[in-house]
Design a protein around this motif. Structure first.
Motif, PDB file in Angstrom:
ATOM      1  N   ASN A 259       0.811  -1.207   0.000  1.00  0.00           N
ATOM      2  CA  ASN A 259       0.000   0.000   0.000  1.00  0.00           C
ATOM      3  C   ASN A 259       0.857   1.276   0.000  1.00  0.00           C
ATOM      4  O   ASN A 259       0.575   2.227   0.722  1.00  0.00           O
ATOM      5  CB  ASN A 259      -0.875  -0.070   1.274  1.00  0.00           C
ATOM      6  CG  ASN A 259      -2.074   0.839   1.186  1.00  0.00           C
ATOM      7  OD1 ASN A 259      -2.354   1.414   0.152  1.00  0.00           O
ATOM      8  ND2 ASN A 259      -2.761   0.981   2.304  1.00  0.00           N
ATOM      9  N   SER A 261       2.426   4.727  -1.365  1.00  0.00           N
ATOM     10  CA  SER A 261       1.899   5.796  -2.223  1.00  0.00           C
ATOM     11  C   SER A 261       2.987   6.670  -2.823  1.00  0.00           C
ATOM     12  O   SER A 261       2.782   7.374  -3.792  1.00  0.00           O
ATOM     13  CB  SER A 261       0.977   6.701  -1.399  1.00  0.00           C
ATOM     14  OG  SER A 261       1.753   7.449  -0.463  1.00  0.00           O
ATOM     15  N   THR A 262       4.178   6.632  -2.211  1.00  0.00           N
ATOM     16  CA  THR A 262       5.175   7.669  -2.494  1.00  0.00           C
ATOM     17  C   THR A 262       6.580   7.087  -2.581  1.00  0.00           C
ATOM     18  O   THR A 262       6.933   6.203  -1.806  1.00  0.00           O
ATOM     19  CB  THR A 262       5.164   8.714  -1.342  1.00  0.00           C
ATOM     20  OG1 THR A 262       3.820   9.168  -1.159  1.00  0.00           O
ATOM     21  CG2 THR A 262       6.055   9.906  -1.632  1.00  0.00           C
ATOM     22  N   LEU A 283       3.137   6.069  -8.705  1.00  0.00           N
ATOM     23  CA  LEU A 283       3.291   6.630  -7.354  1.00  0.00           C
ATOM     24  C   LEU A 283       3.667   8.102  -7.419  1.00  0.00           C
ATOM     25  O   LEU A 283       4.122   8.597  -8.436  1.00  0.00           O
ATOM     26  CB  LEU A 283       4.385   5.867  -6.591  1.00  0.00           C
ATOM     27  CG  LEU A 283       4.172   4.369  -6.382  1.00  0.00           C
ATOM     28  CD1 LEU A 283       5.388   3.752  -5.710  1.00  0.00           C
ATOM     29  CD2 LEU A 283       2.941   4.107  -5.537  1.00  0.00           C
ATOM     30  N   LYS A 284       3.517   8.776  -6.287  1.00  0.00           N
ATOM     31  CA  LYS A 284       3.943  10.176  -6.178  1.00  0.00           C
ATOM     32  C   LYS A 284       5.416  10.196  -5.741  1.00  0.00           C
ATOM     33  O   LYS A 284       5.932   9.194  -5.253  1.00  0.00           O
ATOM     34  CB  LYS A 284       3.103  10.901  -5.115  1.00  0.00           C
ATOM     35  CG  LYS A 284       1.615  10.938  -5.429  1.00  0.00           C
ATOM     36  CD  LYS A 284       0.880  11.883  -4.480  1.00  0.00           C
ATOM     37  CE  LYS A 284       0.601  11.260  -3.130  1.00  0.00           C
ATOM     38  NZ  LYS A 284      -0.586  10.381  -3.105  1.00  0.00           N
TER      39      LYS A 284
END
Length: 321
Positions: A259, A261-262, A283-284
């Motif tokens: 999970n 995100s970055t 992703l960021k």
């Protein structure tokens, strides 16, 4: 200056007795040195050591650093001028095993008060995460990491950094006994600030949607361990090395499973790898600063401010509840 280099090896070995405890052997040296202003001349190897010297020494100390802002500390080469300045310092603060060029220069400096931060707290071995030791050592060649692959990035754990601060305070007291009470007071004050920072991290990272973060520079092993997180390094401890295609594939799987995100990059090194991985995985990207130097690009003016920015960025990336 050349005379200093001709000190017999036995005397040098004595001079390089490391850690604050070893400094008790030194008789209370007077506060001479540091120039005509009578301040204690402290040479720090890089920013986290300089910050301690300034916070604990305040007005009694004249602190300089061998690693100029914006220079990647691992890659530092020392100039003859810096070698001279090092030899004329009253106190040297460094972290053995982080910068091979500094280790060598310090060993030859003949300075009486030498403080090795690595001797003031316990160093550990970290892979790129708790469950990924296959990538240890990738891209680390040439980066003098402590004994047996020990991770030198102790300052990124506020608790360990506070232990180092206490040792540095004790060393400054020995080197300049006239101002011992001030050094003690300043040390307590700094330890208080680091304890508060630790509480903020503990609290801020307690409830998060994910525990895993991906970073281009595997500098955050101590921080991850302290706050129950998993660091996944793209390419080992050297921020500049290119990861293998297999590693990139593995990280894409980790991102999906955990999970994530970055992808974090740091301000002193290129963000190219982070952007590539982020683009491939949707992703960021964001900054997680290993605080090896402060520049005008840093997200804060000093250690405490940048660490708080790191906390905010981690909270956002991990989905802090």
């Amino acid at each position: 200056m050349n005379v200093r280099r001709l000190i017999p090896a036995a005397a040098l070995a004595g001079a390089v007795a490391l850690g604050a405890t070893a400094l008790t052997a030194c008789s209370g040296a007077s506060a001479a040195g540091g120039g005509k202003d009578g301040k204690l001349g402290v040479m720090a190897s890089f920013y986290p050591m300089q910050f301690l010297a300034e916070q604990i020494g305040k007005d009694h100390v004249k602190a300089a650093t061998l690693t100029k802002p914006g220079v990647e500390p691992h890659d530092l080469e020392i100039t003859p001028k810096q070698t001279g300045q090092l030899g004329e310092s009253d106190v040297v603060l460094y972290l053995k095993g982080l910068q091979p060029a500094v280790d060598k220069a310090v060993a030859q400096s003949g300075v009486k008060h030498i403080v090795d931060a690595a001797a003031l707290t316990k160093l550990e071995v970290h892979g790129s995460s708790g469950h990924d030791h296959a990538h240890e050592g990738e891209g680390e060649e040439g980066h003098g990491h402590g004994e047996a692959g020990e991770d030198p990035h102790i300052w990124l754990d506020p608790v360990k950094y506070a232990e180092v601060a206490k040792g540095v305070g004790a060393a400054l007291e020995k080197a300049d006994p006239d101002h011992a009470a001030d050094y003690r007071k300043n040390t307590d004050e700094l330890v208080g600030k680091l304890t508060a920072l630790d509480a903020e991290f503990k609290d801020g990272l307690k409830n998060t949607a994910s525990k895993t973060f991906i970073t281009t520079h595997s500098a955050f092993g101590y921080l991850a361990e302290r706050y129950g997180l998993d660091q996944e390094g793209i390419s080992g401890v050297d921020p500049e090395s290119e990861p293998s295609p297999a590693r990139m594939k593995e990280l894409q799987a980790v991102a999906k499973k955990d999970n994530v995100s970055t992808v974090f990059f740091e301000s002193l090194a290129s963000d190219k790898t982070a952007k590539t991985l982020a683009a491939d995985t949707g992703l960021k990207t964001d900054v997680l600063d290993p605080l090896e130097g402060i520049t005008d690009k840093s997200q804060g003016a000093d250690y405490l401010e940048v660490m708080r920015s790191n906390l905010k960025n981690l909270q956002k990336a991990l989905g802090s509840k």
